[in-house]
Design a protein around this motif. Structure first.
Motif, PDB file in Angstrom:
ATOM      1  N   TRP A 100       0.865  -1.182   0.000  1.00  0.00           N
ATOM      2  CA  TRP A 100       0.000   0.000   0.000  1.00  0.00           C
ATOM      3  C   TRP A 100       0.899   1.229   0.000  1.00  0.00           C
ATOM      4  O   TRP A 100       1.497   1.578   1.014  1.00  0.00           O
ATOM      5  N   THR A 151       1.507   5.245  -0.387  1.00  0.00           N
ATOM      6  CA  THR A 151       0.794   6.511  -0.192  1.00  0.00           C
ATOM      7  C   THR A 151       1.584   7.708  -0.692  1.00  0.00           C
ATOM      8  O   THR A 151       1.083   8.830  -0.662  1.00  0.00           O
ATOM      9  N   GLN A 167      -7.888  -9.520   2.316  1.00  0.00           N
ATOM     10  CA  GLN A 167      -7.430  -8.824   1.114  1.00  0.00           C
ATOM     11  C   GLN A 167      -7.528  -9.785  -0.060  1.00  0.00           C
ATOM     12  O   GLN A 167      -7.061 -10.929   0.021  1.00  0.00           O
ATOM     13  N   GLU A 216     -16.193  -2.449   6.234  1.00  0.00           N
ATOM     14  CA  GLU A 216     -15.249  -1.499   5.616  1.00  0.00           C
ATOM     15  C   GLU A 216     -14.672  -2.110   4.353  1.00  0.00           C
ATOM     16  O   GLU A 216     -14.569  -3.339   4.227  1.00  0.00           O
ATOM     17  N   ARG A 217     -14.259  -1.234   3.446  1.00  0.00           N
ATOM     18  CA  ARG A 217     -13.656  -1.698   2.203  1.00  0.00           C
ATOM     19  C   ARG A 217     -12.770  -0.599   1.627  1.00  0.00           C
ATOM     20  O   ARG A 217     -13.140   0.573   1.667  1.00  0.00           O
ATOM     21  N   ARG A 218     -11.590  -0.972   1.133  1.00  0.00           N
ATOM     22  CA  ARG A 218     -10.731   0.001   0.445  1.00  0.00           C
ATOM     23  C   ARG A 218     -10.085  -0.676  -0.757  1.00  0.00           C
ATOM     24  O   ARG A 218      -9.806  -1.874  -0.737  1.00  0.00           O
ATOM     25  N   LEU A 256      -6.901  -0.876  -3.554  1.00  0.00           N
ATOM     26  CA  LEU A 256      -5.465  -0.596  -3.621  1.00  0.00           C
ATOM     27  C   LEU A 256      -4.884  -0.950  -4.992  1.00  0.00           C
ATOM     28  O   LEU A 256      -3.701  -1.268  -5.110  1.00  0.00           O
ATOM     29  N   HIS A 304      -8.813  -5.390  -3.151  1.00  0.00           N
ATOM     30  CA  HIS A 304      -9.570  -4.746  -2.077  1.00  0.00           C
ATOM     31  C   HIS A 304      -9.217  -5.344  -0.724  1.00  0.00           C
ATOM     32  O   HIS A 304      -8.945  -6.541  -0.605  1.00  0.00           O
ATOM     33  N   GLN A 305      -9.240  -4.491   0.279  1.00  0.00           N
ATOM     34  CA  GLN A 305      -9.223  -4.929   1.669  1.00  0.00           C
ATOM     35  C   GLN A 305     -10.637  -4.813   2.221  1.00  0.00           C
ATOM     36  O   GLN A 305     -11.304  -3.800   2.002  1.00  0.00           O
TER      37      GLN A 305
END
Length: 401
Positions: A157, A159, A286, A335-337, A339, A393-394
């Motif tokens: 990840w 940034t 993930q 939750e979801r993000r 990457l 995705h996480q």
């Protein structure tokens, strides 16, 4: 050391009719793409851009005609074509248009021309062990040459431009542990050990960790790394299939292991997470995803990635994750993000490191065909993320009290 196995790619399939059709379709496709395709004699195709050089047209089109999903990669392995520019730059325009490369009228023929996944690669308990062995037991030394110091083989990840790979990997791991609420005294189950970095960081937080792997090589090195870090007594590294796991845990984490489960076992996998979690427990997951319509369209297809890299693999889509969690568990996705851009960067760095380390990798017993196979694998996957055909995705999930 387990040596890779592949058929003799020097043998060119003899498929004149299908080769003729493949060449016509290839020419039709590339004339609209921002690439330049060159052929011997000076012919150029495409709208201009990164250069794909077809060095041996006859083998290239015969392989493509025999099985396009496998033949394109095999042609690279055999040296039928090469990239005059960066390989991922060449492949990205194809990945961006993956759903429309083949005209819709011809897509209806998929069921007759696509190779089907072999039954020998189903992810039964014995089949999953063999599938994992074929990739992850290649050699710990091989993976150490191109992974960073954390020995983490999944998307980092990033940034900022100043991040190095190890920093970005630890950020990803910490994010997964945070989604699962891992801290002092947490009873944590990890499905898919890798080489132990996540278990190590969880133990440093004060967790008691049980981590499962099917790879003997990974188990050996993970135990050594954990012991060397002084947390070996807090982590139990088991050679165990997730379906055989027992116990009760406050949290379960799994990083890019779901891709190896197989569609028929998705309900079992998620139901296992639910079964092993205590009420109020949390999951950090993930996984690589693809568009839902493409998942449906290609669910039975046997591809180059299956044949040479990840036998038995199958990617999910976001709707597929949501559907199986809803229908087969009491878990709730909280939750979801995404990457995906970070995975493109991760793969680019892995490929650079792999190529830079090639002289040392060759000394381990891997040949030039393996080099081109892995260069194509890493570049092909990078193009998939750069072209937004793939994402990662996480997910943070919770089990109600």
């Amino acid at each position: 050391m387990s040596k890779p196995a592949w058929p003799d790619i020097a043998i060119v399939p003899n498929a004149p009719g299908r080769a003729f059709a493949a060449e016509r379709l290839f020419r039709l496709v590339v004339r609209t793409l921002p690439v330049t395709v060159t052929l011997p004699g000076g012919e150029r195709l495409g709208r201009g851009g990164p250069v794909l050089r077809i060095d041996r047209p006859r083998p290239f089109f015969h392989r493509l005609g025999a099985d396009a999903k496998i033949g394109f990669g095999e042609s690279y392995m055999a040296g039928d074509w090469s990239a005059a520019d960066d390989l991922a730059d060449v492949l990205t325009p194809f990945a961006q248009r993956m759903a429309t490369l083949v005209p819709k009228p011809l897509q209806a023929l998929r069921r007759w021309v696509d190779a089907r996944k072999p039954g020998t690669e189903r992810n039964t308990i014995s089949g999953a062990r063999e599938n994992i062995h074929r990739h992850y037991d290649l050699s710990n030394e091989l993976f150490a040459e191109f992974l960073d110091e954390t020995m983490t083989y999944s998307s980092a990840w990033f940034t900022g431009d100043s991040d190095d790979l190890a920093t970005a990997q630890r950020r990803k791991i910490d994010a997964i542990l945070d989604l699962a609420g891992v801290g002092e005294g947490t009873r944590l189950l990890e499905i898919g050990t890798g080489w132990g970095e996540l278990a190590l960081r969880a133990a440093e937080r004060g967790a008691r960790v049980t981590t499962l792997t099917l790879s003997v090589e990974q188990q050996t090195l993970a135990r050594k790394r954990l012991a060397d870090a002084g947390v070996g007594e807090r982590v139990d590294v088991q050679l165990c299939d997730y379906r055989d796991a027992e116990g009760s845990y406050d949290a379960v984490v799994s990083v890019e292991m779901i891709e190896a489960v197989g569609e028929e076992y998705w309900p079992t996998y998620f139901a296992t997470l639910d079964r092993l979690l205590v009420p109020g427990g949390r999951v950090g997951l993930q996984g690589i995803t693809m568009p839902h319509d493409r998942m449906i369209a290609t669910r039975d297809s046997y591809t180059w990635i299956h044949k040479y890299i990840f036998p038995g693999g199958h990617l999910l889509s976001l709707p597929a994750v949501e559907d199986v969690v809803r229908r087969h568990t009491g878990l709730r996705i909280a939750e979801r993000r995404a990457l995906g851009d970070s995975y493109a960067t991760t793969l680019r760095l892995w490929r650079q490191r792999f190529l830079d380390a090639w002289p040392r990798i060759a000394e381990l017993g891997f040949d030039a065909t393996f080099r081109r196979m892995w260069e194509f694998y890493l570049g092909y996957c990078e193009a998939g993320f750069r072209g937004r055909y793939l994402d990662v995705h996480q997910f943070g999930m919770r089990k109600p009290h």
